[in-house]
Design a protein around this motif. Structure first.
Motif, PDB file in Angstrom:
ATOM      1  N   LYS A 178     -26.075-118.746  24.225  1.00 53.92           N
ATOM      2  CA  LYS A 178     -27.094-117.778  23.820  1.00 53.92           C
ATOM      3  C   LYS A 178     -28.498-118.368  23.975  1.00 53.92           C
ATOM      4  CE  LYS A 178     -25.072-113.940  22.465  1.00 53.92           C
ATOM      5  NZ  LYS A 178     -25.423-112.619  23.059  1.00 53.92           N
ATOM      6  N   ALA A 179     -28.637-119.624  23.597  1.00 53.11           N
ATOM      7  CA  ALA A 179     -29.936-120.276  23.719  1.00 53.11           C
ATOM      8  C   ALA A 179     -30.341-120.397  25.189  1.00 53.11           C
ATOM      9  CB  ALA A 179     -29.896-121.647  23.059  1.00 53.11           C
ATOM     10  N   LEU A 180     -29.400-120.798  26.042  1.00 56.39           N
ATOM     11  CA  LEU A 180     -29.697-120.968  27.471  1.00 56.39           C
ATOM     12  C   LEU A 180     -30.023-119.627  28.126  1.00 56.39           C
ATOM     13  CD1 LEU A 180     -26.891-123.530  28.325  1.00 56.39           C
ATOM     14  CD2 LEU A 180     -29.349-124.017  28.127  1.00 56.39           C
ATOM     15  N   GLU A 181     -29.313-118.574  27.723  1.00 53.90           N
ATOM     16  CA  GLU A 181     -29.567-117.234  28.263  1.00 53.90           C
ATOM     17  C   GLU A 181     -30.962-116.734  27.912  1.00 53.90           C
ATOM     18  OE1 GLU A 181     -26.551-114.782  26.602  1.00 53.90           O
ATOM     19  OE2 GLU A 181     -24.900-115.809  27.641  1.00 53.90           O
ATOM     20  N   PHE A 186     -32.625-126.995  27.225  1.00 57.29           N
ATOM     21  CA  PHE A 186     -31.622-127.884  26.630  1.00 57.29           C
ATOM     22  C   PHE A 186     -31.278-127.372  25.232  1.00 57.29           C
ATOM     23  CE2 PHE A 186     -34.309-130.635  29.342  1.00 57.29           C
ATOM     24  CZ  PHE A 186     -33.348-131.015  30.271  1.00 57.29           C
ATOM     25  N   VAL A 187     -30.063-127.654  24.800  1.00 58.89           N
ATOM     26  CA  VAL A 187     -29.654-127.278  23.449  1.00 58.89           C
ATOM     27  C   VAL A 187     -28.518-128.182  23.014  1.00 58.89           C
ATOM     28  CG1 VAL A 187     -28.144-125.471  24.388  1.00 58.89           C
ATOM     29  CG2 VAL A 187     -28.759-125.423  21.966  1.00 58.89           C
ATOM     30  N   ASN A 188     -28.576-128.647  21.789  1.00 58.27           N
ATOM     31  CA  ASN A 188     -27.416-129.332  21.199  1.00 58.27           C
ATOM     32  C   ASN A 188     -27.118-128.712  19.856  1.00 58.27           C
ATOM     33  OD1 ASN A 188     -28.870-131.015  19.049  1.00 58.27           O
ATOM     34  ND2 ASN A 188     -29.925-131.659  20.906  1.00 58.27           N
ATOM     35  N   THR A 222     -34.601-126.754  23.165  1.00 57.68           N
ATOM     36  CA  THR A 222     -35.817-127.249  23.809  1.00 57.68           C
ATOM     37  C   THR A 222     -36.153-126.372  25.000  1.00 57.68           C
ATOM     38  OG1 THR A 222     -35.287-129.530  23.181  1.00 57.68           O
ATOM     39  CG2 THR A 222     -36.899-129.235  24.944  1.00 57.68           C
ATOM     40  N   ALA A 223     -37.429-125.976  25.071  1.00 57.58           N
ATOM     41  CA  ALA A 223     -37.941-125.235  26.225  1.00 57.58           C
ATOM     42  C   ALA A 223     -39.001-126.091  26.917  1.00 57.58           C
ATOM     43  CB  ALA A 223     -38.529-123.904  25.795  1.00 57.58           C
ATOM     44  N   ILE A 224     -39.006-126.070  28.253  1.00 56.74           N
ATOM     45  CA  ILE A 224     -39.896-126.946  29.031  1.00 56.74           C
ATOM     46  C   ILE A 224     -40.764-126.132  29.984  1.00 56.74           C
ATOM     47  CG2 ILE A 224     -39.972-128.804  30.745  1.00 56.74           C
ATOM     48  CD1 ILE A 224     -37.323-129.789  29.661  1.00 56.74           C
ATOM     49  N   ASP A 225     -42.029-126.495  30.040  1.00 59.55           N
ATOM     50  CA  ASP A 225     -42.923-126.002  31.086  1.00 59.55           C
ATOM     51  C   ASP A 225     -42.925-127.073  32.179  1.00 59.55           C
ATOM     52  OD1 ASP A 225     -44.966-125.319  32.786  1.00 59.55           O
ATOM     53  OD2 ASP A 225     -46.414-124.862  31.201  1.00 59.55           O
ATOM     54  N   ALA A 277     -29.690-118.741  17.459  1.00 61.53           N
ATOM     55  CA  ALA A 277     -29.861-119.553  18.666  1.00 61.53           C
ATOM     56  C   ALA A 277     -30.636-118.798  19.734  1.00 61.53           C
ATOM     57  CB  ALA A 277     -28.503-119.989  19.209  1.00 61.53           C
ATOM     58  N   ALA A 278     -30.356-117.508  19.880  1.00 65.14           N
ATOM     59  CA  ALA A 278     -31.080-116.701  20.868  1.00 65.14           C
ATOM     60  C   ALA A 278     -32.559-116.606  20.502  1.00 65.14           C
ATOM     61  CB  ALA A 278     -30.455-115.308  20.955  1.00 65.14           C
ATOM     62  N   LEU A 279     -32.845-116.339  19.221  1.00 64.26           N
ATOM     63  CA  LEU A 279     -34.240-116.245  18.775  1.00 64.26           C
ATOM     64  C   LEU A 279     -34.935-117.598  18.889  1.00 64.26           C
ATOM     65  CD1 LEU A 279     -36.579-114.695  17.519  1.00 64.26           C
ATOM     66  CD2 LEU A 279     -35.619-115.224  15.259  1.00 64.26           C
ATOM     67  N   ALA A 280     -34.222-118.656  18.576  1.00 65.91           N
ATOM     68  CA  ALA A 280     -34.808-119.997  18.648  1.00 65.91           C
ATOM     69  C   ALA A 280     -35.283-120.308  20.067  1.00 65.91           C
ATOM     70  CB  ALA A 280     -33.796-121.042  18.193  1.00 65.91           C
ATOM     71  N   ALA A 281     -34.481-119.939  21.051  1.00 64.14           N
ATOM     72  CA  ALA A 281     -34.860-120.188  22.444  1.00 64.14           C
ATOM     73  C   ALA A 281     -36.122-119.413  22.805  1.00 64.14           C
ATOM     74  CB  ALA A 281     -33.708-119.803  23.374  1.00 64.14           C
ATOM     75  N   ARG A 282     -36.178-118.148  22.403  1.00 64.71           N
ATOM     76  CA  ARG A 282     -37.365-117.337  22.712  1.00 64.71           C
ATOM     77  C   ARG A 282     -38.600-117.902  22.018  1.00 64.71           C
ATOM     78  NH1 ARG A 282     -33.479-113.191  21.837  1.00 64.71           N
ATOM     79  NH2 ARG A 282     -34.378-112.638  19.800  1.00 64.71           N
ATOM     80  N   GLN A 283     -38.421-118.376  20.785  1.00 66.97           N
ATOM     81  CA  GLN A 283     -39.569-118.911  20.061  1.00 66.97           C
ATOM     82  C   GLN A 283     -39.996-120.275  20.612  1.00 66.97           C
ATOM     83  OE1 GLN A 283     -38.190-118.590  15.948  1.00 66.97           O
ATOM     84  NE2 GLN A 283     -39.482-116.786  15.678  1.00 66.97           N
TER      85      GLN A 283
END
Length: 550
Positions: A178-181, A186-188, A222-225, A277-283
């Motif tokens: 969900k996080a990757l989508e 990265f996610v652990n 983790t989100a990366i630019d 997890a989905a919201l965390a990735a977007r945030q």
């Protein structure tokens, strides 16, 4: 080493470091099926307990208690699409604590036989007699009636150890997906489970059998630019709980909507790890372009998942009586809120601040029927409308503050460690008047909303501190306007709690938790919860954590 390898190795190292700090860890890694095997029955434990108590009295002890403990734990670690580690542990043994010649002594053994227990008991008595030669005053125990044969169990619906490991790992991997989508690079994720099977008996006449469960699902995304190399993270907004696997079966009734414009969800007695997890990735992705905060004074609106840590550090720890008395000075520090400070009646907080301690709240990490010296647990007030009225104390401390009973907050993290005073659940009472989060925010002209636990620091007297968070939103003229970044606030405990002007009502009340709270030498860990509703603090100093010097 590239970032992917670094994050992977760091995640593995973190998992490995956490394992030895499980309560009771010190036994052996076992097959997961072993965690479902029954331990000694109550009759066998009572007979062994009597062996210890009789041996203690025969050796000259005036008081004795014995704890026969079986401690089970399991942890699962994943990263992206892979399971990194699964570990199941079991530790079993007995600890005997005695008073002889007015002094404490303690012995422990993993040889849970008559011979092994007698030997540990005799060692405890010998230790007490040796300690008595240098002790200036005899131990004074608050009186405690015996309860006879009683039991208590965490009221779980599903034992987490009965859920197949593959099913639990699949849930973590689904959260990762969900996080990757949703934009994470990265996610652990991980899942910690604990079961303490504890039997306590004492010369007061108590024989107490308890079965205690705790669980903690968590993750970090983790989100990366890639163009700039900049990266941002957002951790789970779960809280460790004194519940079974039902905590990971989300129920709509357990969800509390966060402020309009944030998309945040608060969780009570169940947690939706996929949703979070989905919201965390977007945030995390949004934080890459979030505006860096301008330092200055702001009114803060603090979510319970954030405020719980501030309660823990600035109220829970400084009101531990052993810390107040200086017993923890060499390791964890002392407390500004000592007996002399309390006598001056200096306001600890505003009239909106009523803090209660308890070992009873259902679903909390600290909930037990009896503490580790056989005291029935209760609730008591620490701060009443801003005034400090009490501390956290156990049987041999009560007389120091002129009281006649323990608060029931004694704990040892294994059969092989001696029990001592630990923090109970410490919580902020919700406001009495109906007040929603959006209504609270509507009255803020210039402020910041903060959710989630971030980095922090606090001095050895628990007075001057700095706290960060996971996500931050600007509040302008009563509305959430945009995401902010690089936010931390600084204050001292007294100023901060006196700046509390409003607390939302019971409908917003939720628990935050600390699963591995360290204290003592040798160090022990305990688990404790902190409840609150969303609260407002006026004119708090906010700094920019990204500001460069020079």
């Amino acid at each position: 080493m590239n970032r992917r390898d670094f994050v992977g190795l760091t995640g593995l190292a973190t998992g490995a470091l956490l394992l030895p700090h499980f309560p009771g860890f010190g036994g052996s890694l076992v097959d997961p099926a072993r965690l479902l095997e029954p331990g000694l029955d109550v009759a066998a434990k009572k007979r062994l307990a009597d062996v210890a108590l009789n041996a203690a009295k025969s050796a000259g002890a005036t008081y004795a208690d014995v704890r026969i403990g079986r401690y089970l734990n399991q942890s699962i670690f994943t990263r992206e699409k892979q399971v990194q580690n699964i570990a199941s542990g079991e530790s079993f043994g007995a600890g005997v604590r005695v008073i002889a010649n007015g002094s404490w002594g303690f012995g422990a053994t993993n040889d849970v036989t008559d011979k092994g227990i007698v030997k540990a008991t005799q060692l405890a008595v010998a230790m007490a007699k040796a300690n008595a030669k240098t002790q200036k005053e005899p131990v004074q125990l608050a009186p405690q009636k015996g309860f006879g044969e009683v039991s208590w169990k965490t009221p779980i619906k599903q034992n987490a150890f009965e859920v197949p490991v593959a099913q639990k790992a699949d849930l973590l991997l689904a959260a990762n997906a969900k996080a990757l989508e949703n934009g994470a690079n990265f996610v652990n994720s991980s899942l910690f489970q604990i079961n303490e099977q504890k039997y306590f008996a004492s010369t007061d006449g108590s024989y107490i059998d308890q079965d205690i469960h705790r669980i903690w699902p968590t993750f970090s995304v983790t989100a990366i630019d890639r163009a700039s190399g900049k990266f941002k993270t957002r951790d789970a907004l779960s809280s460790p709980m004194g519940l079974g696997y039902e905590y990971l079966t989300p129920q709509a009734a357990d969800k509390v909507a966060g402020p309009a414009g944030t998309g945040l969800i608060g969780y009570r007695n169940s947690y939706d790890i996929l949703e979070d997890a989905a919201l965390a990735a977007r945030q995390a992705k949004a934080k890459l372009s979030a505006k860096s905060v301008v330092a200055g004074k702001y009114d803060l609106v603090l979510d319970p998942n954030h405020l719980g840590l501030t309660i823990h550090e600035s109220i829970g720890h400084p009101l531990e009586l052993d810390r107040v008395l200086g017993y923890e000075a060499n390791y964890a520090g002392t407390s500004f809120a000592d007996l002399a400070w309390k006598a001056k009646n200096i306001p600890y907080g505003s009239k909106q601040v009523t803090i209660v301690a308890d070992k009873l709240q259902p679903g909390s990490l600290g909930a037990v029927g009896y503490d580790d010296e056989g005291v029935k647990t209760k609730e008591w007030t620490l701060i009443d409308q801003g005034k400090l009225v009490n501390y956290e104390k156990i049987r041999d401390q009560a007389h120091i503050v002129g009281q006649k009973e323990s608060d029931g907050c004694c704990y040892a993290d294994s059969w092989g460690t001696v029990q001592f005073q630990r923090m109970p659940n410490v919580s902020l009472h919700p406001g009495a008047a109906k007040l929603s989060v959006d209504e609270l925010i509507s009255k803020v002209d210039k402020g910041i909303y903060i959710a989630g636990r971030g980095s922090y620091s606090i001095d050895q007297q628990r007075y001057n501190f700095q706290f960060g968070g996971q996500v931050f939103y600007a509040i302008e003229k009563g509305k959430i306007t945009e995401m902010l970044d690089d936010v931390a606030y600084q204050a001292n405990t007294q100023e901060f709690w006196n700046s509390c002007v409003a607390v939302c009502d019971q409908s917003d009340y939720r628990l935050f938790g600390s699963f591995f709270d360290g204290k003592g030498q040798p160090s022990q860990v305990s688990a404790v919860s902190h409840g609150s509703a969303t609260s407002r603090f006026n004119a708090v100093n906010v700094i920019n954590t990204a500001r460069k010097i020079g």
